[in-house]
Design a protein around this motif. Sequence first.
Motif, PDB file in Angstrom:
ATOM      1  N   VAL A 227       0.844  -1.203   0.000  1.00 41.96           N
ATOM      2  CA  VAL A 227       0.000   0.000   0.000  1.00 41.96           C
ATOM      3  C   VAL A 227       0.877   1.250   0.000  1.00 41.96           C
ATOM      4  O   VAL A 227       0.643   2.204  -0.758  1.00 41.96           O
ATOM      5  CB  VAL A 227      -0.944   0.002   1.224  1.00 41.96           C
ATOM      6  N   ARG A 228       1.909   1.253   0.864  1.00 41.09           N
ATOM      7  CA  ARG A 228       2.803   2.413   0.926  1.00 41.09           C
ATOM      8  C   ARG A 228       3.600   2.564  -0.371  1.00 41.09           C
ATOM      9  O   ARG A 228       3.859   3.677  -0.828  1.00 41.09           O
ATOM     10  CB  ARG A 228       3.737   2.292   2.132  1.00 41.09           C
ATOM     11  N   LEU A 229       3.983   1.435  -0.950  1.00 45.41           N
ATOM     12  CA  LEU A 229       4.724   1.481  -2.213  1.00 45.41           C
ATOM     13  C   LEU A 229       3.887   2.165  -3.296  1.00 45.41           C
ATOM     14  O   LEU A 229       4.380   3.036  -4.026  1.00 45.41           O
ATOM     15  CB  LEU A 229       5.090   0.055  -2.635  1.00 45.41           C
ATOM     16  N   ARG A 230       2.615   1.790  -3.382  1.00 48.11           N
ATOM     17  CA  ARG A 230       1.724   2.415  -4.375  1.00 48.11           C
ATOM     18  C   ARG A 230       1.498   3.891  -4.056  1.00 48.11           C
ATOM     19  O   ARG A 230       1.397   4.727  -4.957  1.00 48.11           O
ATOM     20  CB  ARG A 230       0.385   1.675  -4.412  1.00 48.11           C
ATOM     21  N   SER A 231       1.405   4.193  -2.776  1.00 47.53           N
ATOM     22  CA  SER A 231       1.198   5.584  -2.366  1.00 47.53           C
ATOM     23  C   SER A 231       2.383   6.456  -2.793  1.00 47.53           C
ATOM     24  O   SER A 231       2.205   7.576  -3.295  1.00 47.53           O
ATOM     25  CB  SER A 231       1.015   5.658  -0.846  1.00 47.53           C
ATOM     26  N   HIS A 232       3.585   5.935  -2.616  1.00 46.86           N
ATOM     27  CA  HIS A 232       4.775   6.685  -3.017  1.00 46.86           C
ATOM     28  C   HIS A 232       4.830   6.866  -4.531  1.00 46.86           C
ATOM     29  O   HIS A 232       5.237   7.929  -5.027  1.00 46.86           O
ATOM     30  CB  HIS A 232       6.041   5.963  -2.543  1.00 46.86           C
ATOM     31  N   MET A 233       4.418   5.859  -5.272  1.00 47.96           N
ATOM     32  CA  MET A 233       4.412   5.980  -6.725  1.00 47.96           C
ATOM     33  C   MET A 233       3.397   7.017  -7.187  1.00 47.96           C
ATOM     34  O   MET A 233       3.630   7.746  -8.158  1.00 47.96           O
ATOM     35  CB  MET A 233       4.146   4.618  -7.369  1.00 47.96           C
ATOM     36  N   SER A 234       2.279   7.098  -6.494  1.00 46.50           N
ATOM     37  CA  SER A 234       1.284   8.127  -6.821  1.00 46.50           C
ATOM     38  C   SER A 234       1.831   9.517  -6.494  1.00 46.50           C
ATOM     39  O   SER A 234       1.568  10.490  -7.216  1.00 46.50           O
ATOM     40  CB  SER A 234      -0.008   7.877  -6.041  1.00 46.50           C
ATOM     41  N   ALA A 235       2.609   9.600  -5.399  1.00 47.47           N
ATOM     42  CA  ALA A 235       3.205  10.882  -5.008  1.00 47.47           C
ATOM     43  C   ALA A 235       4.176  11.392  -6.070  1.00 47.47           C
ATOM     44  O   ALA A 235       4.368  12.603  -6.219  1.00 47.47           O
ATOM     45  CB  ALA A 235       3.926  10.735  -3.673  1.00 47.47           C
ATOM     46  N   PHE A 236       4.779  10.477  -6.814  1.00 45.57           N
ATOM     47  CA  PHE A 236       5.699  10.872  -7.886  1.00 45.57           C
ATOM     48  C   PHE A 236       5.005  11.802  -8.878  1.00 45.57           C
ATOM     49  O   PHE A 236       5.549  12.840  -9.273  1.00 45.57           O
ATOM     50  CB  PHE A 236       6.220   9.625  -8.594  1.00 45.57           C
ATOM     51  N   TYR A 237       3.795  11.458  -9.266  1.00 48.09           N
ATOM     52  CA  TYR A 237       3.072  12.276 -10.244  1.00 48.09           C
ATOM     53  C   TYR A 237       2.672  13.629  -9.647  1.00 48.09           C
ATOM     54  O   TYR A 237       2.606  14.631 -10.379  1.00 48.09           O
ATOM     55  CB  TYR A 237       1.841  11.520 -10.747  1.00 48.09           C
ATOM     56  N   ASP A 238       2.405  13.656  -8.345  1.00 41.96           N
ATOM     57  CA  ASP A 238       2.100  14.937  -7.694  1.00 41.96           C
ATOM     58  C   ASP A 238       3.319  15.846  -7.703  1.00 41.96           C
ATOM     59  O   ASP A 238       3.213  17.061  -7.928  1.00 41.96           O
ATOM     60  CB  ASP A 238       1.645  14.693  -6.249  1.00 41.96           C
ATOM     61  N   ILE A 239       4.486  15.264  -7.449  1.00 40.58           N
ATOM     62  CA  ILE A 239       5.711  16.060  -7.364  1.00 40.58           C
ATOM     63  C   ILE A 239       6.094  16.642  -8.718  1.00 40.58           C
ATOM     64  O   ILE A 239       6.447  17.819  -8.830  1.00 40.58           O
ATOM     65  CB  ILE A 239       6.863  15.204  -6.793  1.00 40.58           C
ATOM     66  N   ILE A 240       6.036  15.834  -9.777  1.00 39.96           N
ATOM     67  CA  ILE A 240       6.477  16.334 -11.080  1.00 39.96           C
ATOM     68  C   ILE A 240       5.501  17.340 -11.679  1.00 39.96           C
ATOM     69  O   ILE A 240       5.824  18.018 -12.651  1.00 39.96           O
ATOM     70  CB  ILE A 240       6.712  15.177 -12.083  1.00 39.96           C
ATOM     71  N   SER A 241       4.307  17.434 -11.103  1.00 37.03           N
ATOM     72  CA  SER A 241       3.340  18.425 -11.592  1.00 37.03           C
ATOM     73  C   SER A 241       3.571  19.805 -10.971  1.00 37.03           C
ATOM     74  O   SER A 241       2.988  20.794 -11.418  1.00 37.03           O
ATOM     75  CB  SER A 241       1.908  17.962 -11.291  1.00 37.03           C
ATOM     76  N   LEU A 242       4.440  19.864  -9.954  1.00 32.87           N
ATOM     77  CA  LEU A 242       4.722  21.140  -9.297  1.00 32.87           C
ATOM     78  C   LEU A 242       5.582  22.027 -10.196  1.00 32.87           C
ATOM     79  O   LEU A 242       6.397  21.541 -10.978  1.00 32.87           O
ATOM     80  CB  LEU A 242       5.451  20.904  -7.974  1.00 32.87           C
ATOM     81  N   LYS A 243       5.407  23.337 -10.080  1.00 30.62           N
ATOM     82  CA  LYS A 243       6.208  24.275 -10.844  1.00 30.62           C
ATOM     83  C   LYS A 243       7.568  24.507 -10.207  1.00 30.62           C
ATOM     84  O   LYS A 243       8.516  24.926 -10.870  1.00 30.62           O
ATOM     85  CB  LYS A 243       5.466  25.605 -10.989  1.00 30.62           C
ATOM     86  N   GLU A 244       7.669  24.250  -8.929  1.00 32.03           N
ATOM     87  CA  GLU A 244       8.925  24.464  -8.213  1.00 32.03           C
ATOM     88  C   GLU A 244       9.898  23.319  -8.468  1.00 32.03           C
ATOM     89  O   GLU A 244       9.501  22.242  -8.918  1.00 32.03           O
ATOM     90  CB  GLU A 244       8.637  24.579  -6.715  1.00 32.03           C
ATOM     91  N   PRO A 245      11.195  23.540  -8.211  1.00 32.63           N
ATOM     92  CA  PRO A 245      12.193  22.467  -8.385  1.00 32.63           C
ATOM     93  C   PRO A 245      11.814  21.226  -7.584  1.00 32.63           C
ATOM     94  O   PRO A 245      11.391  21.325  -6.430  1.00 32.63           O
ATOM     95  CB  PRO A 245      13.479  23.102  -7.855  1.00 32.63           C
ATOM     96  N   SER A 246      11.981  20.059  -8.191  1.00 33.91           N
ATOM     97  CA  SER A 246      11.482  18.829  -7.575  1.00 33.91           C
ATOM     98  C   SER A 246      12.564  17.795  -7.287  1.00 33.91           C
ATOM     99  O   SER A 246      12.272  16.728  -6.768  1.00 33.91           O
ATOM    100  CB  SER A 246      10.429  18.192  -8.489  1.00 33.91           C
TER     101      SER A 246
END
Length: 295
Positions: A227-246
């Motif tokens: 569950v945590r592994l999938r959660s972290h993978m979903s967080a990847f897409y949230d991070i790369i959508s940010l305008k700030e340095p990632s």
Amino acid sequence: MIKSMTAFGRAKVEGEDKDITVEVRSVNSRFFDCSVKLPRSFSFMEEKIKTHIQKNWVSRAKVDVYVAVENHTSEIGALSVDRVFAEKYISALRTLRDEFGLSDDISVMSVARNSDVFTTETEDRDLEGEWQRVKAVLDEALVGYASMREDEGRRIEDDITAKIERIRSFAAEIEAISASDGIGYRDKLEERLRKILGDNGITVDENRLLTECAIWADKIAIDEELVRLRSHMSAFYDIISLKEPSGRKLDFLMQELNRETNTIGSKANNAKIARIVVDVKGELEKIREQIQNVE
């Protein structure tokens, strides 16, 4: 948006009095580190360039800036002799000659080799105007530089995304194996315990036996880690959508993904899962290497 820390930009502006060329290049770095090479007469704007780049263009990278200025007209004013210095200098040369018995070769050319004999008269310079001219060329170079960073960033993002999706498929395989493996492990453990207890003439306490088997089966369960592994993978897409340095956030995310993967590998008592975990760790290492170049 992912941006690469490796890029190059160049611009040149030709003017009636001078041509200005600026080159900007960078490589990956943990922090912002900028070095600037300028003509000696333009050294006053070194800190201005560093501040301008860090404030408006780059937050993290090893940046090298080269500024070249080719003058079409002479900026040197009239030359004159510093008479006081020249008299003292020549007097010191004569003393050196007499005290050490040196040959007398004091001439105009030998004295002129000391540039301090001359003074240069220069007109007042418009330093702010010169900075604005260089800044305009610098920004033009930085536009191309930024475009290259974004292009390379998109390629990195596509590559990492493909690897994340591959890990997601690996996680699905692990989950399918684990679901049946947990039941099989519990059944085998129960059967083995019944045999050991029976062989030793010990009466089986059904409730206690089932409880202990359930506890041991739970110890090898990897549902929470998946569950945590999938959660972290979903967080990847949230991070790369940010305008700030990632880059830093992605680096931390890779540490968390690696931690959950290691836990799955240590808890799952199954050869197939162990092989898949090795594949996952291989993909994570490739992603980590890519992220080292992300701002």
